[in-house]
Design an enzyme around this catalytic site. Structure first.
Site, PDB file in Angstrom:
ATOM      1  N   TYR A 185      45.620  40.285  41.665  1.00 50.76           N
ATOM      2  CA  TYR A 185      44.390  40.128  42.438  1.00 50.76           C
ATOM      3  C   TYR A 185      44.681  40.099  43.932  1.00 50.76           C
ATOM      4  CZ  TYR A 185      41.811  39.099  38.126  1.00 50.76           C
ATOM      5  OH  TYR A 185      41.220  39.171  36.876  1.00 50.76           O
ATOM      6  N   THR A 245      32.116  35.582  41.452  1.00 47.09           N
ATOM      7  CA  THR A 245      31.673  35.388  42.824  1.00 47.09           C
ATOM      8  C   THR A 245      32.474  34.291  43.521  1.00 47.09           C
ATOM      9  OG1 THR A 245      29.767  34.885  44.236  1.00 47.09           O
ATOM     10  CG2 THR A 245      29.908  33.724  42.126  1.00 47.09           C
TER      11      THR A 245
END
Length: 324
Positions: free
Chosen positions: A62, A289
């Protein structure tokens, strides 16, 4: 919503929602993270905690490792936090490099090196759960088992799981591994309905286009494997996202989500997530989110109880056709 979930059976007092940390750390390049990125991580973590979320999902890829780095900085600046949360990360995906294409790698060398990198970036000694990110066609279960055993004995990883795997793939892997595989992360949402349609369309012509592997949900439930849903909000399509170009079924489902949210005095995000939470498998949505207000909106999901009729109304609206 207080019903125990599979992770509880394995000694992890995890929340029903998980905060996915893919959005932390800035861009997917070699640019270093900044103080603003660390501030963003602090705010996301605080919003998650205030919403009752105590589990955080990472992957070594990530933002090219920066997501774990900024999270590690949060842990460093809040030393009391580590004992209050559950940290999960993933490995097995390798990017294109030096003319070699992007690929998957379940070799013991890569798994062990990946964990060392994860621990270093997070600044911790032990990872709670390690998932194998995507199935590697060259996987040797015995080799994975050796890596897992060494990591477990060294105290580097407490438990193991998989991501994007079928029941058959999990059984094959589990045949060689001593530790139980306790989680399977799959794409599931009000938009991505194959996980439901696979069962509904059994022995039906409509089932020919369903890609979800038959029996995976049932197998995970029987073996107490935690099913986690990635992209559970379907990129915001049902919660105010741009619906231009979307089929009528998505538009209808979004309108229904909006009406239900108003009726129940909760956010649209809460309705979309409650659709997953209502399923008896004890699904854990991994919300992606990092915006505090949206994290808090997601936290309202546990206040929602959908009736059977409401759940089916959402399902049928998004399917765009009646039940067979």
């Amino acid at each position: 919503m207080n019903k125990p979930i599979p992770l509880h059976k394995h000694g992890f007092p995890a929340s029903r929602l998980v905060l996915g940390c893919m959005g932390l750390g800035g861009s997917w390049d070699q640019e270093p993270y900044t103080a603003e990125h660390v501030k963003q991580a602090h705010e996301a973590v605080e919003a998650a905690l205030s919403a009752g979320i105590n589990m955080f999902d990472h992957a070594n890829i990530y933002t090219k490792g920066k997501a774990e780095q900024v999270f590690g900085q949060v842990l460093k600046e809040r030393p009391d936090l580590r004992e209050r949360i559950i940290i999960q990360s993933k490995c097995g995906i390798r990017f294109e490099e030096a003319g070699v294409p992007g690929r998957y790698d379940f070799s013991k060398e890569h798994i062990e090196a990946s964990v060392d990198g994860i621990l270093s970036r997070l600044g911790i000694e032990t990872l709670d759960i390690l998932l194998l990110h995507r199935p590697d066609p060259l996987m040797e279960p015995e080799e994975v088992a050796e890596a897992f055993q060494r990591l477990h004995e060294a105290g580097k990883v407490r438990a193991f799981g998989v991501s994007n795997m079928s029941a058959a793939q999990i059984r094959f892997l589990q045949s060689a591994i001593r530790q139980p595989l306790i989680a399977n992360q799959l794409e599931m949402s009000l938009l991505k309905l194959d996980w439901l349609d696979a069962g509904v369309h059994l022995n039906q012509p409509q089932g020919t286009g369903v890609s979800f592997p038959e029996g995976t949900m049932e197998y995970c439930r029987m073996e107490h494997i935690q099913i986690q849903a990635w992209s559970p909000l379907a990129r915001g399509l049902f919660t105010g996202g741009d619906l231009s170009g979307q089929p009528e079924s998505v538009r209808a489902a979004a309108a229904l989500v909006s009406r239900m949210a108003e009726q129940k005095d909760v956010s649209p995000e809460a309705i979309v997530l409650a659709f997953l939470l209502r399923h008896p498998a004890g699904i854990q949505p991994v919300i992606g989110t990092v915006r505090p207000e949206r994290i808090r909106a997601c936290g309202e999901a546990e206040r929602v109880t959908l009736t059977r009729e409401e759940w089916y109304s959402l399902y049928v609206a998004s399917r765009g056709r009646t039940m067979p």
